[in-house]
Design an enzyme around this catalytic site. Sequence first.
Site, PDB file in Angstrom:
ATOM      1  N   ILE A 157      10.272   4.115   7.874  1.00 41.29           N
ATOM      2  CA  ILE A 157      10.674   3.016   8.754  1.00 41.29           C
ATOM      3  C   ILE A 157      10.046   1.686   8.366  1.00 41.29           C
ATOM      4  CG2 ILE A 157      11.111   4.569  10.694  1.00 41.29           C
ATOM      5  CD1 ILE A 157       8.536   3.521  11.988  1.00 41.29           C
ATOM      6  N   GLY A 184       7.135   3.914   3.817  1.00 45.38           N
ATOM      7  CA  GLY A 184       7.579   5.100   4.534  1.00 45.38           C
ATOM      8  C   GLY A 184       9.030   4.974   4.917  1.00 45.38           C
ATOM      9  N   ASP A 193       3.354  15.441  13.402  1.00 47.02           N
ATOM     10  CA  ASP A 193       3.547  15.135  11.984  1.00 47.02           C
ATOM     11  C   ASP A 193       2.249  15.239  11.193  1.00 47.02           C
ATOM     12  OD1 ASP A 193       5.172  14.572   9.856  1.00 47.02           O
ATOM     13  OD2 ASP A 193       5.152  12.406  10.141  1.00 47.02           O
ATOM     14  N   LEU A 208       0.823  -1.212   0.000  1.00 51.04           N
ATOM     15  CA  LEU A 208       0.000   0.000   0.000  1.00 51.04           C
ATOM     16  C   LEU A 208       0.854   1.258   0.000  1.00 51.04           C
ATOM     17  CD1 LEU A 208      -2.483  -1.162   2.779  1.00 51.04           C
ATOM     18  CD2 LEU A 208      -3.043  -0.842   0.362  1.00 51.04           C
ATOM     19  N   SER A 247       7.367  -0.689   5.303  1.00 46.71           N
ATOM     20  CA  SER A 247       6.429  -0.770   4.189  1.00 46.71           C
ATOM     21  C   SER A 247       5.109  -1.283   4.721  1.00 46.71           C
ATOM     22  CB  SER A 247       6.953  -1.734   3.123  1.00 46.71           C
ATOM     23  OG  SER A 247       8.106  -1.211   2.532  1.00 46.71           O
TER      24      SER A 247
HETATM   25  N1  LIG Z   1      -3.787   1.707   7.682  1.00 55.18           N
HETATM   26  C1  LIG Z   1      -3.421   1.964   6.427  1.00 55.18           C
HETATM   27  N2  LIG Z   1      -4.271   1.737   5.414  1.00 55.18           N
HETATM   28  C2  LIG Z   1      -3.902   2.000   4.140  1.00 55.18           C
HETATM   29  N3  LIG Z   1      -2.691   2.477   3.784  1.00 55.18           N
HETATM   30  C3  LIG Z   1      -1.801   2.725   4.750  1.00 55.18           C
HETATM   31  C4  LIG Z   1      -2.115   2.480   6.124  1.00 55.18           C
HETATM   32  N4  LIG Z   1      -1.054   2.833   6.867  1.00 55.18           N
HETATM   33  C5  LIG Z   1      -0.128   3.264   6.013  1.00 55.18           C
HETATM   34  N5  LIG Z   1      -0.549   3.211   4.741  1.00 55.18           N
HETATM   35  C6  LIG Z   1       0.200   3.594   3.548  1.00 55.18           C
HETATM   36  O1  LIG Z   1       1.561   3.281   3.741  1.00 55.18           O
HETATM   37  C7  LIG Z   1       2.365   4.460   3.642  1.00 55.18           C
HETATM   38  C8  LIG Z   1       3.510   4.377   4.638  1.00 55.18           C
HETATM   39  O2  LIG Z   1       2.988   4.239   5.939  1.00 55.18           O
HETATM   40  P1  LIG Z   1       3.580   5.013   7.189  1.00 55.18           P
HETATM   41  O3  LIG Z   1       3.457   6.455   6.944  1.00 55.18           O
HETATM   42  O4  LIG Z   1       2.957   4.490   8.412  1.00 55.18           O
HETATM   43  O5  LIG Z   1       5.098   4.568   7.136  1.00 55.18           O
HETATM   44  P2  LIG Z   1       6.317   5.275   7.820  1.00 55.18           P
HETATM   45  O6  LIG Z   1       7.508   4.426   7.563  1.00 55.18           O
HETATM   46  O7  LIG Z   1       5.999   5.549   9.249  1.00 55.18           O
HETATM   47  O8  LIG Z   1       6.368   6.641   7.033  1.00 55.18           O
HETATM   48  P3  LIG Z   1       7.074   7.980   7.403  1.00 55.18           P
HETATM   49  O9  LIG Z   1       8.176   8.117   6.438  1.00 55.18           O
HETATM   50  O10 LIG Z   1       6.025   9.034   7.182  1.00 55.18           O
HETATM   51  O11 LIG Z   1       7.504   7.900   8.824  1.00 55.18           O
HETATM   52  C9  LIG Z   1       1.405   5.595   3.861  1.00 55.18           C
HETATM   53  O12 LIG Z   1       1.786   6.732   3.179  1.00 55.18           O
HETATM   54  C10 LIG Z   1       0.096   5.073   3.316  1.00 55.18           C
HETATM   55  O13 LIG Z   1       0.044   5.297   1.917  1.00 55.18           O
END
Ligand SMILES: Nc1ncnc2c1ncn2[C@@H]1O[C@H](COP(=O)(O)OP(=O)(O)OP(=O)(O)O)[C@@H](O)[C@H]1O
Length: 611
Positions: A229, A227, A343, A224, A231
């Site tokens: 940290i 990010g 954020d 989906l 996927s």
């Molecule tokens: N519950 C969810 N349902 C659908 N898509 C999601 C969900 N959680 C995250 N995503 C998708 O996955 C992507 C990455 O998730 P997330 O932002 O939690 O990762 P991260 O590694 O924490 O990112 P960041 O770089 O912002 O810290 C989001 O941009 C979104 O598109």
Amino acid sequence: MASKAVAKASSKEQQKTAGVQKIGADEPVSLPLNGSKTNKPELVSPKQLPKSVDKTPKQVAVEASQSKTSSNSNQKGPVDSLINQLKSNSSSLGLEQASNVDSVVSENRGSQDVSVDQEKKTSEYGSVKNSSVSGKVSDGTSSLAKTSGSAKISDRLDYVESGKSSICRGSTSSDVSDESTCSSFSSSINKPHKANDLRWEAIQAVRARDGVLGLSHFRLLKRLGCGDIGSVYLSELSGTKCYFAMKVMDKASLAGRKKLLRAQTEREILQSLDHPFLPTLYTHFETEKFSCLVMEFCPGGDLHTLRQKQPGKYFPEQAVRFYVAEVLLALEYLHMLGIIYRDLKPENVLVREDGHIMLSDFDLSLRCAVSPTLIKASSLDAEPLRKNPVYCVQPACIEPSCIQPSCVTPTCFSPRLFSSKSKKDRKPKNEIGNQVSPLPELIAEPTEARSMSFVGTHEYLAPEIIKGEGHGSAVDWWTFGIFLYELLFGKTPFKGSGNRATLFNVVGQPLRFPESPVVSFAARDLIRGLLVKEPQHRLAYKRGATEIKQHPFFEGVNWALIRCATPPEIPKPVEIERIPAPTSSTSEKTAPTMVPPNQRGSDNYLEFDFF
Ligand SMILES: Nc1ncnc2c1ncn2[C@@H]1O[C@H](COP(=O)(O)OP(=O)(O)OP(=O)(O)O)[C@@H](O)[C@H]1O
């Protein structure tokens, strides 16, 4: 005291607009950007999963870590030059105190001598989790290093024990751990809003049958997003037709990039949440290499993507009111738990199946002390409330850079009730009675919290973060203002030609509104109140969400029933059946990574190798 300057470029921002970076608390400064991660949904294929984490292109790291008192003043990095520019340009920017610019340099170079003390959490339902973790964090990983890479589960449980001793004591040496097997997580007791949730029941049923949940219980269907940290994968709890979003984080990669603490923070925050506009963490488990969070899947994508699809790339004001009202309630709840989100941006606001929102991504959040205070008991007599306190929130502060002195005084106390005189004093000038029946008024604002971290996303960074003055919960109200502005006008107010220009604009440029689209006076007035550069003069600085709720922009909003309101848009159902099964012919570049042990060889399952 701890302080440091760190920055990262987010894949999400990279997709949104080249050059926009997300800045993270425990990472080195990252300039310039490179790489091309995306959060665009795509089919999962081999090697995407951990590699995407490992190859994160966003970070370019030059850590400026030097404490204010440190004698090591030789380290220079991008932040230094930025600060020098800020300093030299401070007069033209209208910076009142050039000395603050100095403090950015020094404060943001902290050696991160951190005390992590007495983490305590609670929900509004009164469950108290007690723990005591104390230690020094020298580089953002601290004792968390024990969870890195090849760490055995016993190590992880050691950490869990020390961090949440009253909740979860594991004795297994198994490679897979599902911490939800601990009693506190095995029912909806801690998440009363999930009582009728089929997905929750499905998870419980599998747990009752198999004891623990692990990767082998899920089919990963497609990626989906990705990010900094981890996927995130659309996954099915096998055989149940219950779908989840599973965030998969490579532990070795996290450890190598000093992001274990962020992952830990996010997981612990998710565990503590139970709110309609915040994610439900259904379960969490670890394999030898991965840490997996199983959350509610939001098929509607994020508000950034949705905004791009609107005519003119901005939302109608009515839709904006709906989305920001829900975000406001989510922030209010977080602040009540002592969580400063830090954020907020459209990319982190996801749209659930029913069109309501879900705030996601807590890895930059700060946990701190809070003292919820009931200032108006509505039609209820205040006396019974005094006798039967409803709120019980413990101070907690576990972020390395938190310098809040009261962090170390864990108590569980009842709300303070102001006298009628002080209540009168605190009444806002423009208070409007827009509730059907007046609700109790609660201040749930962690007003005492202070952090020196340099975290956020450039266009959304509050001036006090950029200036390194130390920041508290008011940063969430600044970002709330930027968020409101972006949804209404289709752009953020201080965006410059590059990240540095953006930072200069945030600090020194006055707020301006475009002539079009035409936006109501109330909306602009609210934005003006939120985007006040000095946090102490910013709307909601003292009384948090309560102040914002009373602004005329929200006139007519029934806060108590907003979750029953009709959303501006309901996402089309995702046709899971039409998602093609992953093939083994995927190219090396996008190729796989892991095969859950008992899924190898099955066409029904996504295969990926542990790299
Ligand atoms: N519950 C969810 N349902 C659908 N898509 C999601 C969900 N959680 C995250 N995503 C998708 O996955 C992507 C990455 O998730 P997330 O932002 O939690 O990762 P991260 O590694 O924490 O990112 P960041 O770089 O912002 O810290 C989001 O941009 C979104 O598109």
